[in-house]
Design a protein around this motif. Structure first.
Motif, short mmCIF file in Angstrom:
data_model
loop_
_atom_site.label_atom_id
_atom_site.label_comp_id
_atom_site.label_asym_id
_atom_site.label_seq_id
_atom_site.Cartn_x
_atom_site.Cartn_y
_atom_site.Cartn_z
N SER A 36 7.90 -33.86 -43.53
CA SER A 36 8.55 -33.15 -42.76
C SER A 36 7.86 -32.17 -41.82
O SER A 36 6.71 -31.68 -42.00
CB SER A 36 9.62 -32.12 -43.32
OG SER A 36 9.08 -31.12 -44.15
N PRO A 38 6.49 -28.99 -39.92
CA PRO A 38 6.25 -27.42 -40.16
C PRO A 38 7.44 -26.43 -39.22
O PRO A 38 7.50 -26.95 -38.04
CB PRO A 38 5.18 -27.14 -39.74
CG PRO A 38 4.14 -28.14 -40.03
CD PRO A 38 4.98 -29.51 -39.32
N ARG A 60 -1.57 -34.34 -41.60
CA ARG A 60 -2.30 -33.15 -41.90
C ARG A 60 -3.51 -33.46 -42.33
O ARG A 60 -4.00 -34.40 -42.75
CB ARG A 60 -1.64 -31.98 -43.16
CG ARG A 60 -0.26 -31.62 -42.81
CD ARG A 60 0.52 -30.61 -43.63
NE ARG A 60 1.26 -29.93 -43.27
CZ ARG A 60 2.91 -30.52 -43.65
NH1 ARG A 60 2.97 -31.44 -44.31
NH2 ARG A 60 3.89 -29.89 -42.93
N TRP A 71 -2.69 -29.86 -38.00
CA TRP A 71 -1.69 -30.84 -38.13
C TRP A 71 -1.45 -31.43 -36.82
O TRP A 71 -1.61 -30.78 -35.74
CB TRP A 71 -0.37 -30.28 -38.81
CG TRP A 71 0.46 -29.27 -38.21
CD1 TRP A 71 1.28 -29.50 -37.12
CD2 TRP A 71 0.13 -27.92 -38.44
NE1 TRP A 71 1.88 -28.34 -36.73
CE2 TRP A 71 1.09 -27.33 -37.56
CE3 TRP A 71 -0.46 -27.08 -39.02
CZ2 TRP A 71 1.14 -25.95 -37.27
CZ3 TRP A 71 -0.31 -25.63 -39.18
CH2 TRP A 71 0.57 -25.14 -37.97
N GLU A 113 11.22 -21.21 -45.90
CA GLU A 113 10.75 -22.74 -45.46
C GLU A 113 9.46 -22.73 -44.64
O GLU A 113 8.73 -23.60 -44.80
CB GLU A 113 12.06 -23.34 -44.49
CG GLU A 113 11.51 -24.61 -44.13
CD GLU A 113 12.90 -25.17 -43.25
OE1 GLU A 113 12.60 -26.36 -42.85
OE2 GLU A 113 13.53 -24.37 -42.99
N GLU A 114 9.40 -21.69 -43.65
CA GLU A 114 8.41 -21.67 -42.67
C GLU A 114 6.73 -21.37 -43.60
O GLU A 114 5.76 -21.98 -43.51
CB GLU A 114 8.29 -20.65 -41.66
CG GLU A 114 9.26 -21.11 -40.48
CD GLU A 114 9.43 -19.99 -39.40
OE1 GLU A 114 9.79 -20.21 -38.35
OE2 GLU A 114 9.69 -18.74 -39.86
N GLN A 116 6.47 -21.81 -46.69
CA GLN A 116 6.27 -23.06 -47.75
C GLN A 116 5.75 -24.15 -46.83
O GLN A 116 4.66 -24.82 -47.17
CB GLN A 116 7.72 -23.64 -48.31
CG GLN A 116 7.28 -24.79 -49.41
CD GLN A 116 8.44 -25.26 -49.82
OE1 GLN A 116 9.65 -24.84 -49.44
NE2 GLN A 116 8.64 -26.35 -50.41
N ASP A 117 5.94 -24.58 -45.68
CA ASP A 117 5.29 -25.37 -44.74
C ASP A 117 3.90 -24.87 -44.51
O ASP A 117 2.74 -25.77 -44.55
CB ASP A 117 6.19 -25.36 -43.36
CG ASP A 117 7.44 -26.22 -43.51
OD1 ASP A 117 7.54 -26.98 -44.41
OD2 ASP A 117 8.11 -25.72 -42.45
N ARG A 118 3.38 -23.58 -44.27
CA ARG A 118 2.22 -23.28 -44.03
C ARG A 118 1.39 -22.98 -45.23
O ARG A 118 0.15 -22.85 -45.42
CB ARG A 118 1.89 -21.90 -43.23
CG ARG A 118 2.75 -22.26 -41.96
CD ARG A 118 2.42 -23.24 -40.83
NE ARG A 118 2.99 -23.04 -39.68
CZ ARG A 118 3.66 -23.58 -38.93
NH1 ARG A 118 4.32 -24.69 -39.53
NH2 ARG A 118 4.22 -23.29 -37.81
#
Length: 303
Positions: A36, A38, A60, A71, A113-114, A116-118
């Motif tokens: 998904s 970021p 990535r 990414w 969520e952000e 976790q993405d990073r």
């Protein structure tokens, strides 16, 4: 200095698969398919990289023990979409947030969520120069597995961060003032070349982690540096540009200001990638900022 290093970059490109192949086969980065997108990687910087909301991150890119340093996201035009700066800890984020708000900058707290993405513990973000989403983060989660370049390349990162990013803008003084006065960067030096004036800004012993060039024609990404450990690795990368028919942006040469032995090539997204070795280390106690007018040799523009 509160900001420690350039942590990561989001890159928009019309053809993520072509950029991923280029990253693997020419630069020597490890490429990992991403699921998904970021969170937050949908805002389009002014004049560059219009991102379609909902487009997924395709790949990535790793160059060290960080889970990724760059990414790739589908975009109509190519360039940097996100700049992430690593800070020491949560108190540094708090300090920088106060400074940004005092300067009239709207700052948003990164969601779970952000973060976790990073792969970070904490993050805040705001709109930086050129309208690019700029993030400050701490507590990055390192990868469990060792980085292995598909081409056997070792990159100079560590405390110096990813490398550097250079941006084009007609509002260069505003960008320089923001990075120096608000974010606390030093002006390492300037270079007044026939093709433009560059302002080089540093936050650690790397000569510069970000730079701006005055451009009245367009605004966006000029180039990203990937520093390697030996001149031989620079030469091998130059050979790979011929093998893969990658157009050069500037010939092999050596910079007078940061001592980098390097060349520039045009990435599949249109902006440049510099491959270099031997960059000088800045001693904050003794460094003197100067204005350069030429390189030691080489770096002649191509095309």
């Amino acid at each position: 200095m509160t900001i420690q290093s350039l942590g990561y970059l989001g890159i928009g490109t019309p053809d993520p698969s072509a950029w991923a192949a280029y990253a693997r086969d020419v630069i020597g980065l490890a490429v990992e398919p991403a699921g998904s997108a970021p969170a937050g990687d949908t805002a389009a910087p002014a004049g560059d990289c219009a991102i379609t909301p909902g487009n997924p991150v395709s790949y990535r890119l790793r160059m060290d023990q960080h889970p990724f340093r760059m990414w790739l996201t589908p975009a109509r035009t190519g360039g940097v979409t996100v700049i992430g700066w690593e800070v020491r800890d949560g108190s540094a984020i708090d300090e920088m947030t106060v400074r940004l708000k005092e300067a009239g900058i709207d700052v948003s707290v990164g969601t779970d969520e952000e973060c976790q993405d990073r792969q970070v513990a904490r993050m805040v973000h705001f709109s930086g120069p050129l309208g690019i989403r700029t993030e400050l983060f701490c507590g990055r989660r390192l990868a469990a597995g060792q980085f292995v370049s598909p081409l056997g390349v070792d990159f100079v990162t560590g405390d110096q961060g990813l490398g550097h990013v250079v941006m084009k803008t007609p509002h260069v003084q505003d960008a320089v003032d923001f990075y120096c006065d608000v974010l606390g960067f030093r002006l390492s030096d300037t270079a007044d070349y026939p093709w433009g004036t560059f302002y080089f800004l540093g936050c650690n012993p790397r000569h510069h982690s970000v730079a701006f060039i005055r451009s009245y024609k367009n605004e966006g990404t000029h180039h990203i540096l990937c520093e390697v450990t030996t001149p031989e690795d620079v030469g091998r990368a130059l050979d790979r540009t011929r093998e893969h028919e990658v157009p050069l942006m500037a010939t092999l040469g050596k910079h007078a200001n940061d001592g980098m032995f390097s060349f520039y090539m045009t990435s599949p997204a249109g902006f440049g990638i510099e491959i270099g070795a031997g960059g000088v280390q800045v001693d904050e106690e003794t460094w003197v900022s100067r204005t350069y007018t030429a390189d030691i040799w080489g770096h002649h523009p191509v095309g």
